[in-house]
Design a protein around this motif. Structure first.
Motif, short mmCIF file in Angstrom:
data_model
loop_
_atom_site.label_atom_id
_atom_site.label_comp_id
_atom_site.label_asym_id
_atom_site.label_seq_id
_atom_site.Cartn_x
_atom_site.Cartn_y
_atom_site.Cartn_z
N TYR A 35 0.84 -1.20 0.00
CA TYR A 35 0.00 0.00 0.00
C TYR A 35 0.87 1.25 0.00
N ARG A 36 1.93 1.24 0.79
CA ARG A 36 2.82 2.40 0.83
C ARG A 36 3.44 2.65 -0.53
N ARG A 37 3.89 1.60 -1.19
CA ARG A 37 4.50 1.76 -2.51
C ARG A 37 3.49 2.27 -3.53
N ALA A 38 2.26 1.76 -3.47
CA ALA A 38 1.23 2.19 -4.42
C ALA A 38 0.87 3.65 -4.22
N PRO A 59 -6.99 1.18 -6.66
CA PRO A 59 -7.97 0.46 -7.47
C PRO A 59 -8.35 -0.86 -6.80
N ILE A 60 -9.60 -1.21 -6.89
CA ILE A 60 -10.11 -2.39 -6.21
C ILE A 60 -9.42 -3.66 -6.68
N ARG A 61 -8.90 -3.64 -7.92
CA ARG A 61 -8.27 -4.84 -8.45
C ARG A 61 -6.94 -5.16 -7.76
N MET A 62 -6.37 -4.20 -7.04
CA MET A 62 -5.13 -4.47 -6.31
C MET A 62 -5.31 -5.60 -5.29
N PHE A 63 -6.53 -5.72 -4.75
CA PHE A 63 -6.78 -6.75 -3.75
C PHE A 63 -6.70 -8.15 -4.35
N LEU A 68 -2.80 -7.39 0.83
CA LEU A 68 -2.89 -6.09 1.47
C LEU A 68 -3.41 -6.25 2.89
N LYS A 69 -2.54 -6.15 3.84
CA LYS A 69 -2.95 -6.24 5.25
C LYS A 69 -2.01 -5.42 6.11
N SER A 70 -2.54 -4.87 7.19
CA SER A 70 -1.77 -4.03 8.10
C SER A 70 -1.66 -4.69 9.47
N ILE A 71 -1.83 -5.99 9.53
CA ILE A 71 -1.73 -6.75 10.77
C ILE A 71 -0.78 -7.92 10.54
N ASP A 72 -0.22 -8.41 11.62
CA ASP A 72 0.63 -9.60 11.55
C ASP A 72 -0.25 -10.83 11.30
N ASP A 73 0.35 -11.86 10.70
CA ASP A 73 -0.42 -13.05 10.33
C ASP A 73 -1.12 -13.68 11.53
#
Length: 346
Positions: A35-38, A59-63, A68-73
């Protein structure tokens, strides 16, 4: 092009959203490298953003192509998977807090439509849709989410997608004389409740139908929203039919249709229409690409998404139904965009 001034209530919401969305953008940029790079590839905007329309969108197609996640696994509570015909799917990673907040928002939004009391609920789907509680399809996530409004649930279809006539008749015998909820995806209701059940007589006159998704198939069948409503009214006597607009990438932040046929942004969502040429924000009554915003997307960077749908902003704070805020229409897919929708791949 002049954009008319935003009325007071919507202006106040814009100010609150701007502050929070600016913070949420920085939060996701710090925690999600793709996300940061985009967002750093986008044209530079004032920092902090001076208007809500300046918040970066992806864009929705990125998903479909990036995790794309901001949490640890180890914090992943569940994964919601979209549908599509290309073989690629969006995977939305939720922690427990994000999932709970989405459910609370859904409860508030739909509760405004249905009232405070839970209703018996006839689900036009199969119980198999809930078989995997850790990895939900968009249909499964919606069925589970709407189940919070049910004091009794009945699935209308068997696991082989056959009409379970006995179960429906039993449900109606117990609950058909009072208001009850019918929930399902648009194409599922059309295919199984309207077409496949044409030889069966049900009294559904006390039902409130809430449906969404799958409009591409309905357009291919030349079934407009008005035809859909009229068909259910003429066969079953159903007077209240409400569509909603939503997506796996922002589960919970749905846009529900009012009695005048308008989709409404709630306190938990917002929309901006973008010019297809230069992506500038468009005024009322100008058709553009729909950008959706949600403050609920905290586990993943889905708070500002450019969809592949065309829509028209119809007004602010002045819908005849009395609800405040933005109201709009969804007019179809962007030409050549991938066919997608929560019931398309059933």
């Amino acid at each position: 092009m002049q954009i008319r001034p935003i009325p007071g209530r919507s202006k106040k919401k814009n100010a609150l959203y701007l502050t929070y969305m600016t913070w949420l953008t920085a939060f996701h940029q710090n925690r999600c490298q793709p996300y940061r790079r985009a967002t750093t590839l986008l044209p530079k905007k004032p920092t902090p953003a001076e208007t809500l329309s300046a918040i970066p969108m992806i864009p929705i197609r990125m998903f479909k192509s990036l995790p794309l996640k901001s949490i640890d696994d180890e914090k992943i509570f569940k994964t919601v998977v979209s549908s599509g015909t290309s073989g690629q799917v969006s995977q939305i990673y939720l922690d427990e807090t994000n999932a709970r907040n989405q459910q609370l928002a859904l409860y508030a939004i739909v509760g405004d439509l249905l009232g405070p009391n839970r209703l018996p609920m006839l689900i036009i789907d199969t119980p198999a849709i809930l078989s995997n509680r850790d990895r939900f399809t968009a249909r499964g996530a919606a069925v589970l989410g709407f189940s919070i409004f049910a004091k009794k649930k009945c699935f209308a279809l068997t696991e082989s997608l056959q009409m379970n006539t006995d179960a429906i008749q039993t449900f109606l015998c117990h609950y058909g004389q009072e208001p009850f909820l019918i929930f399902g995806f648009t194409f599922m209701i059309w295919q199984y409740l309207y077409k496949a059940a044409s030889h069966v007589s049900f009294d559904l006159s006390n039902a409130v139908v809430v449906h969404g998704g799958g409009w591409k198939k309905m357009q291919d069948l030349a079934v407009s929203p008005q035809v859909f409503k009229e068909s259910l009214r003429s066969r079953y006597g159903i007077e209240r039919v409400h569509n909603y607009y939503g997506m796996a990438e922002q589960t919970g932040s749905i846009y529900v249709e009012c009695s005048h046929g308008h989709l409404h942004a709630s306190n938990f969502s917002d929309v901006i229409m973008r010019d297809p040429v230069d992506f500038s924000p468009l005024p009322v009554e100008k058709q553009g690409i729909i950008q959706v915003l949600s403050p609920l997307a905290t586990a993943y960077p889905g708070h500002s998404i450019l969809t592949e749908d065309m829509g028209t902003l119809l007004g602010y704070d002045d819908c005849p139904c009395g609800r405040k805020g933005k109201y709009f229409s969804v007019d179809g897919r962007i030409p050549s965009a991938e066919i997608r929708g929560c019931s398309d791949a059933h």
